[in-house]
Design an enzyme around this catalytic site. Sequence first.
Site, short mmCIF file in Angstrom:
data_model
loop_
_atom_site.label_atom_id
_atom_site.label_comp_id
_atom_site.label_asym_id
_atom_site.label_seq_id
_atom_site.Cartn_x
_atom_site.Cartn_y
_atom_site.Cartn_z
CD GLU A 184 22.84 1.00 -5.60
OE1 GLU A 184 23.92 1.55 -5.91
OE2 GLU A 184 22.71 -0.25 -5.54
CG LEU A 211 -2.23 -0.59 1.21
CD1 LEU A 211 -2.95 -0.35 2.52
CD2 LEU A 211 -3.05 -0.01 0.06
CG HIS A 248 25.70 -1.22 -3.71
ND1 HIS A 248 24.95 -1.76 -4.74
CD2 HIS A 248 26.47 -2.23 -3.23
CE1 HIS A 248 25.25 -3.04 -4.86
NE2 HIS A 248 26.17 -3.35 -3.96
CG MET A 273 33.68 -2.05 -10.93
SD MET A 273 34.65 -3.32 -10.06
CE MET A 273 36.06 -2.36 -9.54
CB CYS A 294 28.06 -3.97 -6.97
SG CYS A 294 28.77 -4.94 -5.63
CG LEU A 295 27.43 -8.78 -11.31
CD1 LEU A 295 28.65 -9.66 -11.06
CD2 LEU A 295 26.17 -9.66 -11.31
N1 GLN Z 1 28.37 -10.99 -6.66
C1 GLN Z 1 29.36 -9.95 -6.56
C2 GLN Z 1 30.17 -10.06 -5.29
O1 GLN Z 1 29.73 -10.67 -4.34
C3 GLN Z 1 28.72 -8.59 -6.69
C4 GLN Z 1 27.87 -8.23 -5.53
C5 GLN Z 1 26.92 -7.10 -5.81
O2 GLN Z 1 26.73 -6.71 -6.95
N2 GLN Z 1 26.30 -6.55 -4.78
O3 GLN Z 1 31.21 -9.48 -5.19
#
Ligand code: GLN
Length: 540
Positions: A509, A15, A507, A384, A381-382
């Site tokens: 974000e 909601l 991150h 990158m 993260c991934l």
């Molecule tokens: N799987 C990758 C790692 O553990 C990236 C993690 C992620 O993107 N939060 O390093």
Amino acid sequence: MTRHIFVTGGVVSSLGKGLTSASIGMLLERRGLTVRMQKLDPYINVDPGTMSPYQHGEVYVLDDGAETDLDLGHYERFTSSPLNRDSNYTTGQIYQTVIEKERRGEYLGGTVQVVPHITDEIKRCIRKLAVPGVDVVITELGGTVGDIEGLPFLEAIRQIPLDVGKENCLFVHLTLVPYLKAAREAKTKPTQHSVQQLREIGIQPDILICRTERPIGREHTDKIALFCNVEKRAVIEEVDKEFSIYEVPLGLVEHGLDELIVEKLSLSAAPLELDDYHDLIHRIRNPRHEVTIAVVGKYIDHRDAYKSIYESLDHAGFQHSTRIIVKRVEAEELERQDTDALLNGVDGVLVPGGFGMRGVDGKIQAVRWARENRVPYFGICLGMQCAVVEFARNVMHLDDANSSEFAADTQHPVICLLEEQQGIDEKGGTMRLGAQRCLLAEGSRSAMAYGTLDISERHRHRYEFNPDYREQFIHAGMVPVGTSPDGTLVEVVEIPDHPWFVAVQYHPEFRSQPNHPHPLFAGFIEAALKLRSERPRQLV
Ligand code: GLN
């Protein structure tokens, strides 16, 4: 005396309780009050860190490394309330604490029970935030009234007025008032039933916020007031917002919610200050430009899996008066279909974080497309790690380069397990988590975006850029421009010979607000706008 506001939800889930709680927090802060925000989640997982985004949407990470519910993202985007581990408790955590106490012998001789032991522990977690200087603690209860697993939490919040005084507590209940097309009428019965359930437990809501698709009018809200035993002026409709979630607080102000809360809790508050916020809403409603950003991920059809990414893109758009059109690209689609056909025309490509092998090849293709076509690329993260693997394979010609997460026996593990992770088998809360300092190289795109060389960002990962390949990468044109202060961990890579190619291990974000977009998101959107303006106009 710190006051408590409890926000519960009825009728259906999703909601927007988090959004409403965050909006209340924002309005009270803008009346000069000090607020703390908290979410209680009735599920048994100790935290959402081990749940699939399909189950629970994004996992939101705090500075202290707590892996929390995504509603905490709303809290951080709307308020300045500092969040930490105490801001999100689950049934799992509550029971864990009680069971550990029992094992230590702290209840020796007693029978440990839901009431009072579990409920006392819940109350302790709520009251922990009520410290001197805090005017209001807003506690949102996850789930829907009527859920079996939510009962101990409801029982605990029922008791709090007995402990701290009725006059210091306020119960806000959020419900749905559906509009039945066939009957051409808004229906109040589900709201009546859910309030009835609350009252059976012993909670009389003070304020009802009714989510509706279209305005329901006084006739209906007065009826709800009568049947639910709530003051007429305290039944407030919250109509779906057309443009943006950031309009929600303004709708609540129109119905006098901030004043009602201040009055009911006898708070001494300043007049509401919203001038800059009206400016923001004006910018949101009247964008002058538009860009299309491809977000390439594995959970692309799930609304909440990349929540903070989408919000951060929007924030950057607000700054540049730009409407962001997100093209959600399923990573595996890129493996099945022509990359060009799927990505052609986008002004930027973003690959967010993730785990596991599925879709990784598609993400790598998206990186390659952005790199070769000189389209702005933002890897997170991934995203990158995929950028590093792509570069190693296609520029450095290390054909089987990979992350050891996906190919333990690769000859070229350009992404490898963090040293501190060796030997860790448990999955919950064991990643490299939370805020870490990072130093940026002078003159890099990132340093220019941040306007400083010394930054701190939140992490959630197990793998890292393999330092053994550092020189080879620099030589080939991908440069680590951000590292941990001791220089050992690579946190940011860039390709200087590309219009905008920035990939970060952290991150960003989780550090963006509507009025303060994250500098890298802002830089990315600026680069996308530039590309769009330089492109020959496409015929429609
Ligand atoms: N799987 C990758 C790692 O553990 C990236 C993690 C992620 O993107 N939060 O390093």
